[in-house]
Enzyme design. Structure first.
Site, PDB file in Angstrom:
ATOM      1  N   ASP A   5      -1.956  -0.856   1.018  1.00 51.97           N
ATOM      2  CA  ASP A   5      -1.867  -1.754  -0.135  1.00 51.97           C
ATOM      3  C   ASP A   5      -0.602  -1.526  -0.966  1.00 51.97           C
ATOM      4  O   ASP A   5      -0.174  -0.390  -1.171  1.00 51.97           O
ATOM      5  CB  ASP A   5      -3.101  -1.534  -1.019  1.00 51.97           C
ATOM      6  CG  ASP A   5      -3.284  -2.625  -2.053  1.00 51.97           C
ATOM      7  OD1 ASP A   5      -2.965  -3.783  -1.752  1.00 51.97           O
ATOM      8  OD2 ASP A   5      -3.765  -2.314  -3.161  1.00 51.97           O
ATOM      9  N   GLU A  26       2.400 -11.259  -2.236  1.00 51.29           N
ATOM     10  CA  GLU A  26       1.993 -11.607  -3.594  1.00 51.29           C
ATOM     11  C   GLU A  26       3.031 -12.514  -4.230  1.00 51.29           C
ATOM     12  O   GLU A  26       4.236 -12.301  -4.083  1.00 51.29           O
ATOM     13  CB  GLU A  26       1.823 -10.336  -4.426  1.00 51.29           C
ATOM     14  CG  GLU A  26       1.307 -10.574  -5.832  1.00 51.29           C
ATOM     15  CD  GLU A  26       0.942  -9.267  -6.523  1.00 51.29           C
ATOM     16  OE1 GLU A  26      -0.083  -9.254  -7.227  1.00 51.29           O
ATOM     17  OE2 GLU A  26       1.671  -8.269  -6.369  1.00 51.29           O
TER      18      GLU A  26
END
Length: 284
Positions: A82, A134
Protein backbone atom coordinates in the site's frame (compact mmCIF):
# COMPACT_ATOMS: atom_id res chain seq x y z
CA UNK A 1 -6.02 -21.95 2.07
CA UNK A 2 -3.58 -20.61 -0.54
CA UNK A 3 -3.32 -16.87 -1.03
CA UNK A 4 -5.85 -15.45 -3.45
CA UNK A 5 -5.31 -12.31 -5.51
CA UNK A 6 -6.56 -8.83 -4.77
CA UNK A 7 -7.66 -8.40 -8.37
CA UNK A 8 -9.87 -11.47 -8.18
CA UNK A 9 -11.52 -10.34 -4.94
CA UNK A 10 -12.10 -6.75 -6.06
CA UNK A 11 -13.30 -7.63 -9.54
CA UNK A 12 -15.85 -10.03 -8.08
CA UNK A 13 -16.97 -7.44 -5.52
CA UNK A 14 -17.33 -4.70 -8.12
CA UNK A 15 -19.49 -6.95 -10.30
CA UNK A 16 -21.73 -7.70 -7.31
CA UNK A 17 -21.88 -4.03 -6.18
CA UNK A 18 -20.26 -5.07 -2.91
CA UNK A 19 -16.89 -4.24 -1.34
CA UNK A 20 -13.86 -6.00 0.06
CA UNK A 21 -12.34 -4.72 3.30
CA UNK A 22 -8.61 -4.09 3.11
CA UNK A 23 -6.86 -3.73 6.45
CA UNK A 24 -3.47 -2.11 6.98
CA UNK A 25 -1.28 -4.30 9.16
CA UNK A 26 1.83 -3.27 11.05
CA UNK A 27 2.57 -6.18 13.39
CA UNK A 28 1.89 -9.91 13.48
CA UNK A 29 -0.90 -9.15 15.96
CA UNK A 30 -2.60 -7.01 13.30
CA UNK A 31 -2.37 -9.87 10.81
CA UNK A 32 -3.77 -12.42 13.25
CA UNK A 33 -6.60 -10.10 14.27
CA UNK A 34 -7.69 -9.45 10.69
CA UNK A 35 -7.81 -13.14 9.86
CA UNK A 36 -9.57 -14.02 13.12
CA UNK A 37 -12.16 -11.28 12.61
CA UNK A 38 -12.83 -12.17 9.01
CA UNK A 39 -14.85 -15.30 9.84
CA UNK A 40 -16.48 -16.02 6.47
CA UNK A 41 -15.65 -12.88 4.46
CA UNK A 42 -12.61 -12.48 2.20
CA UNK A 43 -10.12 -9.82 3.25
CA UNK A 44 -7.03 -8.06 2.00
CA UNK A 45 -3.98 -7.60 4.21
CA UNK A 46 -2.24 -4.34 3.33
CA UNK A 47 1.37 -3.49 4.18
CA UNK A 48 2.18 0.16 3.62
CA UNK A 49 5.50 1.69 2.75
CA UNK A 50 5.34 3.39 6.15
CA UNK A 51 5.00 -0.01 7.83
CA UNK A 52 8.01 -1.28 5.90
CA UNK A 53 9.94 1.76 7.06
CA UNK A 54 8.92 0.98 10.66
CA UNK A 55 10.43 -2.49 10.23
CA UNK A 56 13.81 -1.04 9.31
CA UNK A 57 13.06 -0.91 5.59
CA UNK A 58 12.70 -4.69 5.44
CA UNK A 59 9.60 -5.98 3.63
CA UNK A 60 10.08 -9.73 3.88
CA UNK A 61 9.73 -10.40 7.65
CA UNK A 62 6.18 -9.05 7.91
CA UNK A 63 5.26 -10.25 4.41
CA UNK A 64 6.40 -13.80 5.16
CA UNK A 65 4.45 -13.80 8.43
CA UNK A 66 1.33 -12.54 6.64
CA UNK A 67 1.63 -15.21 3.94
CA UNK A 68 2.05 -17.96 6.55
CA UNK A 69 -0.97 -16.76 8.51
CA UNK A 70 -3.09 -16.36 5.36
CA UNK A 71 -2.32 -19.90 4.24
CA UNK A 72 -3.81 -21.18 7.49
CA UNK A 73 -6.93 -19.08 7.14
CA UNK A 74 -10.37 -20.51 6.46
CA UNK A 75 -11.28 -17.45 4.35
CA UNK A 76 -9.74 -16.09 1.12
CA UNK A 77 -6.92 -13.66 1.91
CA UNK A 78 -4.91 -11.49 -0.48
CA UNK A 79 -1.76 -9.47 0.16
CA UNK A 80 -1.50 -5.85 -1.01
CA UNK A 81 1.42 -3.41 -0.86
CA UNK A 82 0.00 0.00 0.00
CA UNK A 83 1.00 3.60 -0.79
CA UNK A 84 4.25 2.71 -2.48
CA UNK A 85 6.40 5.59 -3.69
CA UNK A 86 9.72 3.74 -3.83
CA UNK A 87 10.53 1.99 -7.09
CA UNK A 88 12.81 -0.37 -5.18
CA UNK A 89 9.95 -1.43 -2.91
CA UNK A 90 7.59 -1.81 -5.87
CA UNK A 91 10.05 -4.22 -7.46
CA UNK A 92 10.04 -6.43 -4.34
CA UNK A 93 6.28 -6.96 -4.36
CA UNK A 94 5.75 -10.07 -6.48
CA UNK A 95 8.61 -12.08 -4.96
CA UNK A 96 7.35 -11.27 -1.45
CA UNK A 97 3.91 -12.73 -2.13
CA UNK A 98 1.94 -9.60 -3.00
CA UNK A 99 -0.57 -9.77 -5.84
CA UNK A 100 -1.26 -6.04 -5.94
CA UNK A 101 0.28 -2.66 -5.27
CA UNK A 102 -1.15 0.79 -4.66
CA UNK A 103 1.37 2.98 -6.47
CA UNK A 104 1.22 6.46 -4.99
CA UNK A 105 2.33 9.36 -7.17
CA UNK A 106 -0.66 11.53 -6.24
CA UNK A 107 1.62 14.10 -4.59
CA UNK A 108 2.87 15.06 -8.05
CA UNK A 109 1.30 17.40 -10.60
CA UNK A 110 -1.05 15.57 -12.96
CA UNK A 111 1.36 15.02 -15.86
CA UNK A 112 4.11 13.72 -13.57
CA UNK A 113 1.67 11.53 -11.66
CA UNK A 114 0.47 10.06 -14.94
CA UNK A 115 3.97 9.41 -16.26
CA UNK A 116 5.18 7.79 -13.02
CA UNK A 117 2.04 5.68 -12.71
CA UNK A 118 2.17 4.58 -16.35
CA UNK A 119 5.77 3.40 -15.87
CA UNK A 120 4.82 1.53 -12.68
CA UNK A 121 1.85 -0.11 -14.40
CA UNK A 122 3.90 -1.16 -17.41
CA UNK A 123 6.45 -2.88 -15.18
CA UNK A 124 3.94 -4.33 -12.72
CA UNK A 125 1.74 -5.92 -15.37
CA UNK A 126 4.75 -7.87 -16.66
CA UNK A 127 4.96 -9.36 -13.16
CA UNK A 128 1.26 -10.19 -12.95
CA UNK A 129 0.60 -7.46 -10.39
CA UNK A 130 -2.73 -5.64 -10.15
CA UNK A 131 -2.19 -1.89 -9.74
CA UNK A 132 -4.23 0.69 -7.85
CA UNK A 133 -3.47 4.40 -8.09
CA UNK A 134 -4.87 7.57 -6.55
CA UNK A 135 -6.26 10.74 -8.01
CA UNK A 136 -7.53 13.63 -5.99
CA UNK A 137 -7.66 17.28 -6.98
CA UNK A 138 -4.28 17.35 -8.64
CA UNK A 139 -2.55 20.69 -9.03
CA UNK A 140 -0.09 21.90 -11.60
CA UNK A 141 -2.79 23.58 -13.64
CA UNK A 142 -3.26 27.34 -13.81
CA UNK A 143 -0.36 27.79 -11.43
CA UNK A 144 -1.92 25.75 -8.61
CA UNK A 145 0.38 23.61 -6.44
CA UNK A 146 -0.43 19.90 -6.08
CA UNK A 147 -3.16 19.22 -3.52
CA UNK A 148 -2.99 15.97 -1.58
CA UNK A 149 -5.86 13.65 -2.48
CA UNK A 150 -7.00 13.61 1.14
CA UNK A 151 -6.61 17.28 1.95
CA UNK A 152 -9.81 18.97 3.13
CA UNK A 153 -11.92 19.78 0.12
CA UNK A 154 -9.96 17.62 -2.31
CA UNK A 155 -12.21 15.95 -4.86
CA UNK A 156 -11.55 13.75 -7.88
CA UNK A 157 -12.75 15.26 -11.13
CA UNK A 158 -14.60 12.59 -13.19
CA UNK A 159 -13.31 13.77 -16.56
CA UNK A 160 -9.73 13.95 -15.33
CA UNK A 161 -10.13 10.53 -13.72
CA UNK A 162 -11.41 9.00 -16.96
CA UNK A 163 -8.40 10.31 -18.87
CA UNK A 164 -6.02 9.21 -16.12
CA UNK A 165 -7.38 5.65 -16.07
CA UNK A 166 -7.28 5.36 -19.86
CA UNK A 167 -3.76 6.79 -20.19
CA UNK A 168 -2.19 5.03 -17.18
CA UNK A 169 -3.72 1.57 -17.56
CA UNK A 170 -4.39 1.18 -13.82
CA UNK A 171 -6.64 -1.62 -12.62
CA UNK A 172 -8.38 0.39 -9.88
CA UNK A 173 -8.58 4.00 -8.76
CA UNK A 174 -8.71 5.47 -5.26
CA UNK A 175 -10.90 8.55 -5.41
CA UNK A 176 -11.17 11.62 -3.20
CA UNK A 177 -14.79 12.04 -2.13
CA UNK A 178 -14.43 13.41 1.41
CA UNK A 179 -12.60 10.85 3.55
CA UNK A 180 -9.16 11.43 5.07
CA UNK A 181 -6.30 9.31 6.32
CA UNK A 182 -5.64 8.88 10.07
CA UNK A 183 -9.02 10.15 11.28
CA UNK A 184 -9.62 9.22 14.93
CA UNK A 185 -13.30 10.25 14.88
CA UNK A 186 -15.94 8.86 12.54
CA UNK A 187 -17.19 12.20 11.28
CA UNK A 188 -16.38 12.20 7.56
CA UNK A 189 -19.18 13.18 5.19
CA UNK A 190 -18.83 11.72 1.72
CA UNK A 191 -19.81 13.35 -1.56
CA UNK A 192 -22.22 10.70 -2.82
CA UNK A 193 -23.29 12.74 -5.84
CA UNK A 194 -19.67 12.87 -6.98
CA UNK A 195 -19.26 9.15 -6.31
CA UNK A 196 -22.26 8.44 -8.54
CA UNK A 197 -20.65 10.45 -11.35
CA UNK A 198 -17.31 8.71 -10.90
CA UNK A 199 -18.94 5.29 -10.85
CA UNK A 200 -20.83 5.97 -14.07
CA UNK A 201 -17.76 7.50 -15.75
CA UNK A 202 -15.07 4.94 -14.89
CA UNK A 203 -14.83 1.30 -15.89
CA UNK A 204 -12.39 0.23 -13.14
CA UNK A 205 -13.18 -0.61 -9.50
CA UNK A 206 -13.21 2.38 -7.14
CA UNK A 207 -11.38 2.45 -3.81
CA UNK A 208 -12.11 4.45 -0.66
CA UNK A 209 -9.08 5.40 1.41
CA UNK A 210 -9.32 6.75 4.96
CA UNK A 211 -12.41 4.69 5.76
CA UNK A 212 -11.75 4.58 9.52
CA UNK A 213 -13.26 8.07 9.76
CA UNK A 214 -16.41 7.21 7.80
CA UNK A 215 -19.62 6.49 9.80
CA UNK A 216 -21.49 3.25 9.12
CA UNK A 217 -24.31 4.89 7.19
CA UNK A 218 -21.91 6.80 4.96
CA UNK A 219 -19.88 3.65 4.38
CA UNK A 220 -22.85 1.50 3.37
CA UNK A 221 -24.02 4.27 1.03
CA UNK A 222 -20.54 4.44 -0.52
CA UNK A 223 -20.56 0.71 -1.23
CA UNK A 224 -24.03 0.99 -2.75
CA UNK A 225 -22.68 3.89 -4.83
CA UNK A 226 -19.84 1.91 -6.37
CA UNK A 227 -16.93 1.62 -3.91
CA UNK A 228 -15.46 -1.90 -4.25
CA UNK A 229 -12.44 -1.71 -1.92
CA UNK A 230 -12.57 -0.11 1.52
CA UNK A 231 -9.27 0.67 3.26
CA UNK A 232 -9.15 0.49 7.06
CA UNK A 233 -6.08 1.22 9.16
CA UNK A 234 -6.49 3.73 11.96
CA UNK A 235 -9.53 1.94 13.41
CA UNK A 236 -7.35 -1.06 14.21
CA UNK A 237 -4.71 1.10 15.84
CA UNK A 238 -7.32 2.88 17.95
CA UNK A 239 -8.58 -0.49 19.17
CA UNK A 240 -5.07 -1.78 19.84
CA UNK A 241 -3.87 1.31 21.70
CA UNK A 242 -7.04 1.68 23.75
CA UNK A 243 -6.90 -1.94 24.90
CA UNK A 244 -3.24 -1.63 25.91
CA UNK A 245 -3.87 1.62 27.80
CA UNK A 246 -6.75 0.06 29.75
CA UNK A 247 -4.77 -3.09 30.51
CA UNK A 248 -1.74 -1.19 31.85
CA UNK A 249 -3.91 1.26 33.80
CA UNK A 250 -5.42 -1.70 35.67
CA UNK A 251 -2.09 -3.53 35.97
CA UNK A 252 0.70 -0.98 36.30
CA UNK A 253 3.06 -3.70 37.49
CA UNK A 254 2.69 -5.73 34.24
CA UNK A 255 5.86 -6.28 32.21
CA UNK A 256 5.01 -9.34 30.09
CA UNK A 257 3.85 -8.03 26.68
CA UNK A 258 1.81 -11.17 26.03
CA UNK A 259 -0.86 -9.95 28.44
CA UNK A 260 -1.52 -6.60 26.82
CA UNK A 261 -0.88 -7.82 23.28
CA UNK A 262 -3.54 -10.49 23.78
CA UNK A 263 -6.23 -7.98 24.71
CA UNK A 264 -5.00 -5.67 21.94
CA UNK A 265 -5.33 -8.42 19.37
CA UNK A 266 -8.80 -9.27 20.64
CA UNK A 267 -9.86 -5.62 20.38
CA UNK A 268 -8.62 -5.43 16.80
CA UNK A 269 -10.43 -8.67 15.99
CA UNK A 270 -13.69 -7.10 17.17
CA UNK A 271 -12.99 -3.99 15.08
CA UNK A 272 -12.45 -6.14 11.99
CA UNK A 273 -15.66 -8.11 12.58
CA UNK A 274 -17.60 -4.87 13.07
CA UNK A 275 -16.34 -3.44 9.79
CA UNK A 276 -17.24 -6.60 7.92
CA UNK A 277 -20.72 -6.61 9.38
CA UNK A 278 -21.16 -3.04 8.16
CA UNK A 279 -20.01 -3.92 4.66
CA UNK A 280 -22.18 -7.01 4.67
CA UNK A 281 -25.19 -4.90 5.60
CA UNK A 282 -24.43 -2.65 2.65
CA UNK A 283 -25.04 -5.51 0.23
CA UNK A 284 -27.58 -7.61 2.12
Amino acid sequence: MPLTTTGELITRAAAARSAVASFNVITLEHVEAVIAGAESAPVVLQVSENAVRFHGGQLLPLARAAVAAAERSAVPVALHLDHVQSENLLHQAAEAGFSSVMYDAARLPYAENLAATRAAVDWAHTQGLWIEAELGQIGGKNGRPPLDAHAPGARTDPDEARAFVADSGVDALAVAIGSAHAMTTRTATLDHALLKRLSSTLDVPLVLHGSSGVPDGELTAAVAGGIAKVNIGTALNIALTGAIRDFLADRPEAVDPRGYLTVAREAMTRAVARTLRTLGAATA
